[in-house]
Design a protein around this motif. Sequence first.
Motif, PDB file in Angstrom:
ATOM      1  N   TYR A  50      73.062  81.426   9.021  1.00 17.33           N
ATOM      2  CA  TYR A  50      72.843  82.512   8.277  1.00 17.33           C
ATOM      3  C   TYR A  50      72.945  83.921   8.937  1.00 17.33           C
ATOM      4  O   TYR A  50      73.105  84.997   8.022  1.00 17.33           O
ATOM      5  CB  TYR A  50      71.190  82.236   7.869  1.00 17.33           C
ATOM      6  CG  TYR A  50      70.022  82.750   8.885  1.00 17.33           C
ATOM      7  CD1 TYR A  50      69.147  83.608   8.550  1.00 17.33           C
ATOM      8  CD2 TYR A  50      70.265  82.509  10.311  1.00 17.33           C
ATOM      9  CE1 TYR A  50      68.023  83.907   9.460  1.00 17.33           C
ATOM     10  CE2 TYR A  50      69.466  82.886  11.191  1.00 17.33           C
ATOM     11  CZ  TYR A  50      68.232  83.505  10.833  1.00 17.33           C
ATOM     12  OH  TYR A  50      67.231  83.974  11.653  1.00 17.33           O
ATOM     13  N   ASN A  51      73.231  83.691  10.308  1.00 17.42           N
ATOM     14  CA  ASN A  51      73.763  85.094  10.583  1.00 17.42           C
ATOM     15  C   ASN A  51      74.995  85.601  10.442  1.00 17.42           C
ATOM     16  O   ASN A  51      75.334  86.742  10.164  1.00 17.42           O
ATOM     17  CB  ASN A  51      73.456  85.134  12.260  1.00 17.42           C
ATOM     18  CG  ASN A  51      72.021  84.879  12.787  1.00 17.42           C
ATOM     19  OD1 ASN A  51      71.307  85.794  12.493  1.00 17.42           O
ATOM     20  ND2 ASN A  51      72.158  83.873  13.400  1.00 17.42           N
ATOM     21  N   MET A  54      74.772  86.733   6.589  1.00 20.01           N
ATOM     22  CA  MET A  54      74.415  88.028   6.689  1.00 20.01           C
ATOM     23  C   MET A  54      75.709  89.160   6.914  1.00 20.01           C
ATOM     24  O   MET A  54      75.678  89.851   5.867  1.00 20.01           O
ATOM     25  CB  MET A  54      73.341  88.418   7.720  1.00 20.01           C
ATOM     26  CG  MET A  54      71.819  88.262   7.072  1.00 20.01           C
ATOM     27  SD  MET A  54      70.524  88.627   8.189  1.00 20.01           S
ATOM     28  CE  MET A  54      70.487  87.098   9.314  1.00 20.01           C
ATOM     29  N   ARG A  89      66.952  94.600   8.469  1.00 17.42           N
ATOM     30  CA  ARG A  89      66.638  93.139   8.471  1.00 17.42           C
ATOM     31  C   ARG A  89      65.213  93.043   8.907  1.00 17.42           C
ATOM     32  O   ARG A  89      64.908  93.681  10.153  1.00 17.42           O
ATOM     33  CB  ARG A  89      67.548  92.500   9.743  1.00 17.42           C
ATOM     34  CG  ARG A  89      69.033  92.753   9.064  1.00 17.42           C
ATOM     35  CD  ARG A  89      70.201  91.859  10.062  1.00 17.42           C
ATOM     36  NE  ARG A  89      71.481  92.064   9.831  1.00 17.42           N
ATOM     37  CZ  ARG A  89      72.253  91.303  10.353  1.00 17.42           C
ATOM     38  NH1 ARG A  89      71.917  90.307  11.288  1.00 17.42           N
ATOM     39  NH2 ARG A  89      73.801  91.484  10.121  1.00 17.42           N
ATOM     40  N   THR A  91      61.492  90.473   8.566  1.00 18.75           N
ATOM     41  CA  THR A  91      60.809  89.267   7.991  1.00 18.75           C
ATOM     42  C   THR A  91      60.084  89.357   6.875  1.00 18.75           C
ATOM     43  O   THR A  91      59.395  90.414   6.870  1.00 18.75           O
ATOM     44  CB  THR A  91      59.905  88.376   9.332  1.00 18.75           C
ATOM     45  OG1 THR A  91      58.976  89.157   9.384  1.00 18.75           O
ATOM     46  CG2 THR A  91      61.042  88.307  10.485  1.00 18.75           C
ATOM     47  N   LEU A 169      63.948  88.014   5.860  1.00 21.25           N
ATOM     48  CA  LEU A 169      64.186  86.868   6.710  1.00 21.25           C
ATOM     49  C   LEU A 169      63.010  86.156   6.853  1.00 21.25           C
ATOM     50  O   LEU A 169      61.944  86.229   6.239  1.00 21.25           O
ATOM     51  CB  LEU A 169      64.541  87.263   8.271  1.00 21.25           C
ATOM     52  CG  LEU A 169      65.703  88.604   8.297  1.00 21.25           C
ATOM     53  CD1 LEU A 169      65.892  88.832   9.538  1.00 21.25           C
ATOM     54  CD2 LEU A 169      66.873  88.106   7.701  1.00 21.25           C
ATOM     55  N   GLU A 170      63.510  84.730   7.152  1.00 21.67           N
ATOM     56  CA  GLU A 170      62.486  83.590   7.815  1.00 21.67           C
ATOM     57  C   GLU A 170      61.426  83.367   6.679  1.00 21.67           C
ATOM     58  O   GLU A 170      59.914  83.652   6.705  1.00 21.67           O
ATOM     59  CB  GLU A 170      61.663  84.326   8.922  1.00 21.67           C
ATOM     60  CG  GLU A 170      62.746  84.551  10.179  1.00 21.67           C
ATOM     61  CD  GLU A 170      62.137  85.241  11.242  1.00 21.67           C
ATOM     62  OE1 GLU A 170      60.897  85.479  11.358  1.00 21.67           O
ATOM     63  OE2 GLU A 170      63.155  85.609  12.165  1.00 21.67           O
ATOM     64  N   HIS A 182      63.652  77.201  11.511  1.00 19.06           N
ATOM     65  CA  HIS A 182      64.018  78.290  12.358  1.00 19.06           C
ATOM     66  C   HIS A 182      64.234  77.621  13.832  1.00 19.06           C
ATOM     67  O   HIS A 182      63.448  76.989  14.413  1.00 19.06           O
ATOM     68  CB  HIS A 182      63.187  79.420  12.449  1.00 19.06           C
ATOM     69  CG  HIS A 182      63.827  80.733  13.081  1.00 19.06           C
ATOM     70  ND1 HIS A 182      63.646  80.659  14.342  1.00 19.06           N
ATOM     71  CD2 HIS A 182      64.213  81.782  12.622  1.00 19.06           C
ATOM     72  CE1 HIS A 182      64.125  82.097  14.973  1.00 19.06           C
ATOM     73  NE2 HIS A 182      64.596  82.647  13.656  1.00 19.06           N
ATOM     74  N   GLU A 190      65.670  79.316   8.696  1.00 23.82           N
ATOM     75  CA  GLU A 190      66.724  80.197   9.140  1.00 23.82           C
ATOM     76  C   GLU A 190      67.439  80.556   7.607  1.00 23.82           C
ATOM     77  O   GLU A 190      68.224  80.174   7.141  1.00 23.82           O
ATOM     78  CB  GLU A 190      67.713  79.893   9.981  1.00 23.82           C
ATOM     79  CG  GLU A 190      67.453  79.419  11.208  1.00 23.82           C
ATOM     80  CD  GLU A 190      68.461  79.255  12.264  1.00 23.82           C
ATOM     81  OE1 GLU A 190      69.428  79.071  12.131  1.00 23.82           O
ATOM     82  OE2 GLU A 190      68.237  78.948  13.702  1.00 23.82           O
ATOM     83  N   PHE A 192      67.565  84.119   4.394  1.00 22.31           N
ATOM     84  CA  PHE A 192      67.356  85.291   3.855  1.00 22.31           C
ATOM     85  C   PHE A 192      67.672  85.496   2.581  1.00 22.31           C
ATOM     86  O   PHE A 192      68.266  84.630   1.992  1.00 22.31           O
ATOM     87  CB  PHE A 192      68.230  86.315   4.908  1.00 22.31           C
ATOM     88  CG  PHE A 192      69.767  86.289   4.503  1.00 22.31           C
ATOM     89  CD1 PHE A 192      70.304  87.025   3.081  1.00 22.31           C
ATOM     90  CD2 PHE A 192      70.709  85.666   5.110  1.00 22.31           C
ATOM     91  CE1 PHE A 192      71.720  86.998   3.018  1.00 22.31           C
ATOM     92  CE2 PHE A 192      72.087  85.619   4.915  1.00 22.31           C
ATOM     93  CZ  PHE A 192      72.418  86.348   3.741  1.00 22.31           C
TER      94      PHE A 192
END
Length: 313
Positions: A50-51, A54, A89, A91, A169-170, A182, A190, A192
């Motif tokens: 997911y990083n 993004m 970004r 949570t 996120l999360e 996660h 994980e 978003f």
Amino acid sequence: MQSSRPPISAGVRGRRHDGAQFQRLCLCRPLLQSPCKAPSPPFLQAYADYNDMMELTEAIIRDCAVASTGSAIVEYQGTSIDFNKPFRRVTMNDLVKEATGVDVLAFGSDLDGAKAAAASALASTLADDRSAVRAAAAKVGAAPSVGHVLNELFEATAEASLMQPTFVLEHPTEISPLAKPHRSKPGVTERFELFAAGREHANSFSELTDPVEQRRRFEEQHARHKADADAARAAAAAEAAAGGGDGGDTGAAASADDDEDAPYEVEVDYDFITALEYGMPPTGGLGIGVDRLVMLLTNSPSIRDVIPFPLMK
């Protein structure tokens, strides 16, 4: 559930396909409701998470803004949306804490405690809108887990305030059945969602590749949906019986069909689980809501202004 995930498990490194852009849209639906049941186009990339999604999402949205308007700063209904700056970004739990002061995840498995805190927060945060308090409180009261409580609080108190591009996120595991847990934080995934102008524009997660865990989540979700559907049918039957008349059952059924929150029939996709059992690499998945993005970039107040065949029923 039909998806493009099985080909990834068969060794394809990337896959995308266009969504059902021509599905019928009823005129009575809300202005923001898309005719598609999922964001489009869905995209999957092997050996990504997911990083990576993004970074990809931010680049796609910014490039679309520049290509269509000539600038990364877009005017939407009197508000400037800045896609030029790095997207925020944060949570979901932190956004709810900012809006209400409640740290929902701190309750752990204490569902009653989380519901009590959420009800109190709704009463104070939405004090000027009693109907909104009642609606949100009803959803919180029916929440089957602390994760669901967090999601309901987020939607009621934080979502509409996210005017500038924000990666939320999360998400809790309970509302993310396809997302990988996660890697360092229990109870969340994980995943978003991208928000801008107070609404969601993209959804992404590191794909869950464990077939045992995926089967458990699917079967748990199926059992919950079945219980909700059975309860809804019983309530509709009781209402019809109380109303009397020959058209009671038909009217109740029609009402249920028109209710967007009414439970719907689902089946466990065991073919998908079988594909996972053969093996699936670490994968990042992404869906962008093209209809809503076009709304934003063209300054259109209604989704019917941008979808194909908006008058089809």
